[in-house]
Design an enzyme around this catalytic site. Structure first.
Site, PDB file in Angstrom:
ATOM      1  CG  HIS A 198       3.531   0.287   4.840  1.00  0.00           C
ATOM      2  ND1 HIS A 198       2.631  -0.725   4.638  1.00  0.00           N
ATOM      3  CD2 HIS A 198       4.650  -0.311   5.327  1.00  0.00           C
ATOM      4  CE1 HIS A 198       3.173  -1.876   4.982  1.00  0.00           C
ATOM      5  NE2 HIS A 198       4.407  -1.655   5.400  1.00  0.00           N
ATOM      6  CG  ASP A 232      -0.203  -0.093   2.540  1.00  0.00           C
ATOM      7  OD1 ASP A 232       1.052  -0.079   2.548  1.00  0.00           O
ATOM      8  OD2 ASP A 232      -0.870  -0.161   3.587  1.00  0.00           O
ATOM      9  CD  GLU A 290      -0.176   0.469   7.282  1.00  0.00           C
ATOM     10  OE1 GLU A 290       0.120   0.632   6.081  1.00  0.00           O
ATOM     11  OE2 GLU A 290      -0.405  -0.654   7.782  1.00  0.00           O
TER      12      GLU A 290
HETATM   13  N1  LIG Z   1       7.441  -2.448   8.573  1.00  0.00           N
HETATM   14  C1  LIG Z   1       7.838  -3.270   7.491  1.00  0.00           C
HETATM   15  C2  LIG Z   1       8.340  -2.384   6.368  1.00  0.00           C
HETATM   16  O1  LIG Z   1       9.521  -1.716   6.791  1.00  0.00           O
HETATM   17  C3  LIG Z   1       8.596  -3.222   5.134  1.00  0.00           C
HETATM   18  O2  LIG Z   1       9.117  -2.413   4.114  1.00  0.00           O
HETATM   19  C4  LIG Z   1       7.317  -3.856   4.680  1.00  0.00           C
HETATM   20  C5  LIG Z   1       7.480  -4.693   3.413  1.00  0.00           C
HETATM   21  O3  LIG Z   1       7.849  -5.987   3.739  1.00  0.00           O
HETATM   22  P1  LIG Z   1       8.528  -7.018   2.761  1.00  0.00           P
HETATM   23  O4  LIG Z   1       9.892  -6.474   2.498  1.00  0.00           O
HETATM   24  O5  LIG Z   1       8.572  -8.306   3.509  1.00  0.00           O
HETATM   25  O6  LIG Z   1       7.695  -7.056   1.554  1.00  0.00           O
HETATM   26  O7  LIG Z   1       6.905  -4.732   5.727  1.00  0.00           O
HETATM   27  C6  LIG Z   1       6.739  -4.195   7.014  1.00  0.00           C
HETATM   28  O8  LIG Z   1       5.499  -3.621   7.043  1.00  0.00           O
END
Ligand SMILES: N[C@@H]1[C@@H](O)[C@H](O)[C@@H](COP(=O)(O)O)O[C@@H]1O
Length: 259
Positions: free
Chosen positions: A137, A135, A142
């Site tokens: 973030h 999304d 968020e």
């Molecule tokens: N707080 C973390 C973020 O810092 C990260 O960027 C996101 C994406 O995760 P992934 O890298 O596993 O797709 O996940 C979590 O929400």
């Protein structure tokens, strides 16, 4: 913003590791450390360089981006554990040099303020590694997060809890609240490196890079940053339209070294 499209996740990991290595070799460095699966290849490459090439973290400090509220530091999915397991324990940070947010703090607002002060006392973050949520973030900021926000408590969206459920035994175990560095905090890092890997991130990367600056896509705030590098593999770049502005490196040296 500097957008570098690389052929695959290994090339992205090597390029992100190059940026961190270059900063480490220039002297004491403060690193902003992201969790999630995206930076794991970068961390593995840094560990390899530490073991095989003598890359040292002895003068560095680390600040994780965020933490789940309610998980003890010993919980395997607390971000303090993840950072310990995936990078800190495998390189030579000095004792106490890797900081963390206390997700069990009785007063989360006070804990957030303490963290802001700790970052400031360390001299600010030199290189902040970031992943991106589907999304848009960054950290746990968020959609609709204030673009000027500081470290604070946040409520996760249903989408993020679902995305992160793969790390837990069930969706019910994913905490609902988190502490995260704010978007204003992230903007103060001297160099921000946003990594996007895989097709699932293509829409978020396109919104962050080419969409309007909007709280709806928190990562778009990086358009305001004076030194932001976006490293993406081809799949994560697949929804970018303005390819004439981006670097397709494929074996060539990325231009960030010119900074
Ligand atoms: N707080 C973390 C973020 O810092 C990260 O960027 C996101 C994406 O995760 P992934 O890298 O596993 O797709 O996940 C979590 O929400």
């Amino acid at each position: 913003m500097e957008i570098i499209v690389l052929p695959d996740s290994d090339a992205v990991a090597r390029t992100a590791a190059d940026i961190i290595e270059e900063r480490l070799r220039r002297g004491p460095a403060v690193l902003g450390l992201a969790t999630g699966s995206t930076p794991l290849g970068t961390y593995r490459e840094l560990i390899r360089r530490h073991r095989e090439e003598g890359l040292s973290f002895a003068q560095a400090q680390g600040f994780p981006l965020d933490e789940y509220v309610g998980l003890p530091a010993s919980h395997p999915q607390s971000y303090r554990s993840v950072i310990r397991d995936e990078i800190a324990d495998h390189v030579d940070f000095a004792p106490g040099a890797v900081h963390g947010l206390d997700g069990e703090a009785a007063d989360p607002a006070a804990e957030a303020d303490r963290y802001e002060r700790a970052i400031a006392e360390a001299g600010g973050i030199d290189v902040q590694i970031l992943g991106i949520g589907t999304d848009g973030h960054i950290g746990f900021n968020e959609p609709m997060s204030s673009l000027a926000s500081r470290t604070r408590i946040k409520t996760l969206t249903a989408q993020t809890r679902q995305d992160n459920a793969r790390f837990f035994d069930s969706l019910d175990e994913v905490p609902e609240h988190v502490l995260t560095q704010g978007l204003g905090t992230i903007l103060e890092a001297r160099h921000v490196v946003l990594i996007g890997l895989g097709k699932a991130k293509a829409a978020a990367i396109a919104a962050a890079v080419e969409g309007p600056l909007a709280a709806l896509c928190p990562a778009s705030v990086l358009q305001l940053h004076r030194h932001a590098t976006v490293l993406v593999d081809e799949a994560a770049a697949s929804r970018l339209a303005h390819t004439e502005y981006y670097q397709y490196t494929f074996g060539r040296k990325p231009a960030w070294q010119g900074f």
